[in-house]
Design a protein around this motif. Structure first.
Motif, PDB file in Angstrom:
ATOM      1  N   GLU A   1       0.828  -1.202   0.000  1.00 40.31           N
ATOM      2  CA  GLU A   1       0.000   0.000   0.000  1.00 40.31           C
ATOM      3  C   GLU A   1       0.863   1.252   0.000  1.00 40.31           C
ATOM      4  O   GLU A   1       0.558   2.237  -0.692  1.00 40.31           O
ATOM      5  CB  GLU A   1      -0.918  -0.019   1.229  1.00 40.31           C
TER       6      GLU A   1
ATOM      7  N   LYS B   1       3.865   1.520  -1.241  1.00 39.13           N
ATOM      8  CA  LYS B   1       4.446   1.644  -2.573  1.00 39.13           C
ATOM      9  C   LYS B   1       3.432   2.180  -3.576  1.00 39.13           C
ATOM     10  O   LYS B   1       3.754   3.002  -4.441  1.00 39.13           O
ATOM     11  CB  LYS B   1       4.976   0.288  -3.043  1.00 39.13           C
ATOM     12  N   ARG B   2       2.178   1.706  -3.482  1.00 42.66           N
ATOM     13  CA  ARG B   2       1.137   2.176  -4.399  1.00 42.66           C
ATOM     14  C   ARG B   2       0.888   3.666  -4.213  1.00 42.66           C
ATOM     15  O   ARG B   2       0.778   4.421  -5.185  1.00 42.66           O
ATOM     16  CB  ARG B   2      -0.151   1.387  -4.155  1.00 42.66           C
ATOM     17  N   ILE B   3       0.812   4.096  -2.939  1.00 43.21           N
ATOM     18  CA  ILE B   3       0.583   5.519  -2.668  1.00 43.21           C
ATOM     19  C   ILE B   3       1.764   6.345  -3.147  1.00 43.21           C
ATOM     20  O   ILE B   3       1.595   7.428  -3.733  1.00 43.21           O
ATOM     21  CB  ILE B   3       0.345   5.731  -1.159  1.00 43.21           C
TER      22      ILE B   3
ATOM     23  N   GLU C   1       3.802   5.561  -5.605  1.00 42.48           N
ATOM     24  CA  GLU C   1       3.774   5.576  -7.064  1.00 42.48           C
ATOM     25  C   GLU C   1       2.725   6.563  -7.582  1.00 42.48           C
ATOM     26  O   GLU C   1       2.968   7.317  -8.537  1.00 42.48           O
ATOM     27  CB  GLU C   1       3.475   4.162  -7.572  1.00 42.48           C
ATOM     28  N   LEU C   2       1.547   6.587  -6.942  1.00 42.00           N
ATOM     29  CA  LEU C   2       0.513   7.534  -7.341  1.00 42.00           C
ATOM     30  C   LEU C   2       0.962   8.969  -7.100  1.00 42.00           C
ATOM     31  O   LEU C   2       0.695   9.865  -7.918  1.00 42.00           O
ATOM     32  CB  LEU C   2      -0.784   7.249  -6.575  1.00 42.00           C
ATOM     33  N   SER C   3       1.643   9.210  -6.003  1.00 39.33           N
ATOM     34  CA  SER C   3       2.138  10.558  -5.705  1.00 39.33           C
ATOM     35  C   SER C   3       3.167  10.986  -6.731  1.00 39.33           C
ATOM     36  O   SER C   3       3.173  12.146  -7.199  1.00 39.33           O
ATOM     37  CB  SER C   3       2.754  10.589  -4.302  1.00 39.33           C
ATOM     38  N   ARG C   4       4.044  10.029  -7.100  1.00 38.81           N
ATOM     39  CA  ARG C   4       5.060  10.355  -8.096  1.00 38.81           C
ATOM     40  C   ARG C   4       4.418  10.642  -9.464  1.00 38.81           C
ATOM     41  O   ARG C   4       4.831  11.558 -10.183  1.00 38.81           O
ATOM     42  CB  ARG C   4       6.047   9.201  -8.193  1.00 38.81           C
ATOM     43  N   GLU C   5       3.413   9.854  -9.814  1.00 40.60           N
ATOM     44  CA  GLU C   5       2.744  10.050 -11.103  1.00 40.60           C
ATOM     45  C   GLU C   5       1.996  11.385 -11.124  1.00 40.60           C
ATOM     46  O   GLU C   5       2.009  12.106 -12.137  1.00 40.60           O
ATOM     47  CB  GLU C   5       1.768   8.888 -11.347  1.00 40.60           C
ATOM     48  N   ALA C   6       1.362  11.715 -10.009  1.00 37.28           N
ATOM     49  CA  ALA C   6       0.663  12.995  -9.942  1.00 37.28           C
ATOM     50  C   ALA C   6       1.648  14.150 -10.057  1.00 37.28           C
ATOM     51  O   ALA C   6       1.375  15.167 -10.727  1.00 37.28           O
ATOM     52  CB  ALA C   6      -0.109  13.089  -8.629  1.00 37.28           C
TER      53      ALA C   6
ATOM     54  N   GLN D   1       6.936  10.351 -19.154  1.00 34.88           N
ATOM     55  CA  GLN D   1       7.070   9.139 -18.351  1.00 34.88           C
ATOM     56  C   GLN D   1       8.320   8.385 -18.753  1.00 34.88           C
ATOM     57  O   GLN D   1       8.633   8.253 -19.921  1.00 34.88           O
ATOM     58  CB  GLN D   1       5.831   8.246 -18.545  1.00 34.88           C
TER      59      GLN D   1
END
Length: 532
Positions: A176, A178-180, A182-187, A196
């Motif tokens: 979880e 790591k997912r958060i 990754e989402l923060s990095r993508e945002a 990308q």
């Protein structure tokens, strides 16, 4: 015959004699209770201290230890082999224990001991102090599936079942996080307008670590990377299926005691069997370096002696030798720091110690050879001194009762002067009159000490119940297990102690009647009859 009749008559009708009897009774009962409690403490302490340390301990103070322990044992058997019932070797090294507790690092200085589980229980009572019932019979450094809570009420769920559940939870948290991340990095990338990347970036864990560095629990090490000092740990470590080298912690190193709102003692644990801890300790080279190693807690050790429960941790001997570099890579010869010997029943500990000291003199070898009594000498001497002082003080209480008997008898002599004159006029001798008062004093001593004996024994047998009643009435703890590390007040009734306490009380009561008896015996019958 008239002497006994007068003694019993005075004993029944003279209420002042009751005060003398009560004073003797209280003194005897107090002496019996105090001596039984002190004997119980002393015996419990002796048993635990002897159970923790073998009869003879040979310690090497050199950093590298004593090489080739088998050769040392052969030499020891040559010298005193007929006195030895068992032997074991171990490695002692100071270390720093680190426990990750809810994201907080708890550190504790411990004495790390590497033991041979097959032989160590032959020279000490190590197994009986472990938590898991199976480890009490056969010690192992492998984590048990469960069953730890069977021996201790309120102990948290432990073992492989707990470890697997905890590892799955850690993995879920890590995924979880790591997912958060990754989402923060993508945002952030979308907000900045950056393209990308073709290859995924390395995601670092933000989760808690054990505190001394190293990988997070439950994570997998990348291929080709092995944790420093991990020995035979697998390259890919999964806490759900793997464990680090096993360690048995003293229960006070990873827990503390406190009282709840109702006054009940509760244990709080920082870790349990199934958790991983980290230890830092020096290696055995001439230029020591710090070894940083993870261990998996496989059991807890509770001897009841805070000095041991709060400072000792145990691991496998061969693993600790490997970590510290105490195995010669060419010859395979090992080194140890301690040899422990268990002697046969009735063996002379001091004679065996002196024989070994003569073979391994301190001028030549950096060895310390001691019996378990030598090692605990100051503590045992303090207990003996305290017992002696208490006995002296309490005997003074009976001596005070003796002075009360002396004063009472002088009053009786004065009051019964005309009766004494009548007895002498009827033919009673001076020795006969003296024997009346001596018998009276003896009877007071026998009755007082007899009642005190019965009362003292009854008090000792119910001392823990009495302590509970006193605690409820006063609201104060009489016997605090967090201080004494005993679940109840230990007591031992020694027949020899009971005999000398009673004999001493009777002797004091009889001695106190000597002077009044002499005065009564010297009275002239005519002067006594004229006394007003």
């Amino acid at each position: 015959m008239y002497r006994l009749l007068l003694c019993f008559r005075y004993l029944r009708t003279r209420y002042i004699a009751l005060a003398s009897i009560i004073s003797v009774t209280l003194g005897v009962a107090t002496l019996i209770v105090v001596n039984s409690v002190m004997a119980g403490f002393s015996a419990e302490m002796h048993e635990r201290l002897h159970g923790l340390a073998s009869d003879i301990v040979i310690e090497c103070h050199a950093s590298g230890g004593m090489p080739d322990p088998d050769a040392h044992l052969d030499e020891i058997n040559r010298i005193v082999g007929d006195q030895i019932a068992g032997s074991s070797v171990s490695v002692h090294v100071p270390s720093m224990l680190g426990i990750d507790f809810n994201g907080q690092l708890i550190t504790h200085h411990v004495n790390l001991v590497g033991i041979d589980a097959e032989t160590y229980d032959n020279v000490s009572h190590f197994g009986r102090y472990l938590l898991h019932p199976d480890n009490k019979e056969s010690v192992t450094f492998d984590l048990r599936e469960d069953g730890y809570e069977e021996s201790r009420e309120g102990f948290p769920h432990s073992g492989w079942k707990y470890r697997r559940d905890h590892a799955r939870m850690e993995k879920a948290w890590e995924a979880e996080r790591k997912r958060i991340a990754e989402l923060s990095r993508e945002a952030a990338r979308l907000a900045s307008g950056k393209p990308q990347k073709d290859s995924p970036e390395m995601v670092e864990s933000d989760g808690p670590t054990i505190g001394f560095g190293g990988p997070t629990l439950g994570t997998v090490l990348p291929e080709g990377i092995r944790e420093e000092g991990a020995g035979e740990s697998p390259v890919y470590f999964d806490a759900e299926t793997d464990q680090y080298p096993g360690i048995i912690l003293g229960i006070a190193t990873c827990s503390n005691k406190s009282r709840d709102a109702e006054g009940n003692v509760r244990d709080h644990y920082y870790c349990r069997p199934g958790d991983d801890v980290r230890l830092m300790f020096p290696n055995a080279s001439d230029k020591p370096k710090v070894v940083n190693q993870k261990f998996t807690v496989v059991d807890l050790y509770e001897s009841g002696m805070s000095e041991y429960d709060s400072t000792f941790a145990f691991v496998r001997l061969d693993q600790l030798q490997d970590f510290r570099g105490m195995i010669d890579p060419i010859s395979g010869t090992t080194s140890v720091t301690t040899i422990q010997l268990k002697l046969i029943e009735g063996a002379d500990l001091n004679a065996v110690r002196d024989a070994l000291r003569q073979r391994f003199p301190p001028d030549t070898y950096a060895y310390s050879i001691q019996t378990w009594r030598d090692m605990q000498g100051p503590l045992l001497a303090a207990v003996r001194l305290e017992t002696t002082i208490l006995n002296i003080l309490l005997f003074l209480i009976i001596a005070v009762a003796g002075f009360g008997i002396l004063a009472t008898f002088f009053m009786i002599v004065v009051e019964k002067t005309r009766d004494i004159g009548t007895l002498k006029a009827l033919g009673a001798s001076g020795s006969g009159v003296m024997s009346i008062f001596l018998s009276y004093g003896l009877l007071l001593g026998i009755v007082g000490s007899g009642v005190g004996l019965i009362g003292g024994i009854a008090f000792v047998h119910n001392i823990n119940d009495i302590a509970s009643v006193i605690e409820k009435i006063t609201g104060q703890e009489v016997f605090d297990p967090t201080v004494y590390y005993f679940t109840e007040i230990p007591t031992i009734l020694n027949p020899f102690t009971l005999a000398w306490v009673m004999a001493g009380a009777i002797a004091i009561a009889t001695t106190a009647s000597v002077l009044p008896a002499i005065r009564a015996a010297r009275m002239h019958p005519v002067a006594a009859l004229r006394f007003e």
